[in-house]
Design an enzyme around this catalytic site. Sequence first.
Site, short mmCIF file in Angstrom:
data_model
loop_
_atom_site.label_atom_id
_atom_site.label_comp_id
_atom_site.label_asym_id
_atom_site.label_seq_id
_atom_site.Cartn_x
_atom_site.Cartn_y
_atom_site.Cartn_z
N VAL A 126 -20.84 -0.88 9.52
CA VAL A 126 -22.45 -0.97 9.88
C VAL A 126 -23.03 -1.95 8.82
CG1 VAL A 126 -24.58 0.17 10.15
CG2 VAL A 126 -22.53 1.32 10.92
N PRO A 127 -22.94 -3.24 9.16
CA PRO A 127 -22.89 -4.24 7.90
C PRO A 127 -24.33 -4.40 7.07
CG PRO A 127 -23.06 -5.28 10.13
CD PRO A 127 -23.10 -3.83 10.51
N CYS A 128 -24.58 -3.37 6.41
CA CYS A 128 -25.85 -3.35 5.59
C CYS A 128 -25.75 -4.56 4.56
CB CYS A 128 -26.15 -2.08 5.02
SG CYS A 128 -24.85 -1.37 4.13
N HIS A 129 -24.40 -4.94 4.23
CA HIS A 129 -24.46 -6.07 3.17
C HIS A 129 -25.07 -7.56 3.78
CE1 HIS A 129 -20.76 -6.33 5.64
NE2 HIS A 129 -20.85 -7.77 5.57
N ARG A 130 -25.49 -7.44 5.24
CA ARG A 130 -25.85 -8.54 5.78
C ARG A 130 -27.53 -8.95 5.80
NH1 ARG A 130 -21.91 -8.08 10.92
NH2 ARG A 130 -20.12 -8.72 9.77
#
Length: 176
Positions: A126-130
């Site tokens: 779940v790409p919270c880094h984006r």
Amino acid sequence: MHRQHHVIDSPYGALTLVATDGTLSGLYMTDQRHRPAEETFGDRDPAPFAPTVAQLEAYFAGDLKEFDLPLRLDGTPFQRSVWQQLLEIPYGRTRSYGELAAALGKPAASRAVGLANGKNPISIIVPCHRVIGAGGALTGYGGGLDRKKQLLAFESGAFADGVLASGAAESGSTLF
């Protein structure tokens, strides 16, 4: 509720995978902010994690751009709506907290979006880094800003000195 966990190595350090009733419910980095206590992770057992490990290996090898795993995202309804928006951010692209808030129909809620983003229980997948700050600045990340920079650089190579390279800060811009 039955929980199990498994620890794997990655280019970004050890990752702790957690399953609740056989479904991935956590992916935590070492020293991650909002990381639950180890004793909540259940028994150590690699069995339920084979598909997750295979997809993470393919991602880290550069062969997988989109995960296809069943996820159990436990949180408030607002948090789950934010995490669902994170799943909509394509590989190699970013969104700002404000853009996510607007997509949720709550344009004044960018701070609340940031707090929910920080409590994302399934990092990387779940790409919270984006998610970036206004103007393309790299802001908080539960796994640490260095890891955020590394993950974004891995996906794009377009970051330098904590700020998006010129022209990449536009809404939904591609990073490569």
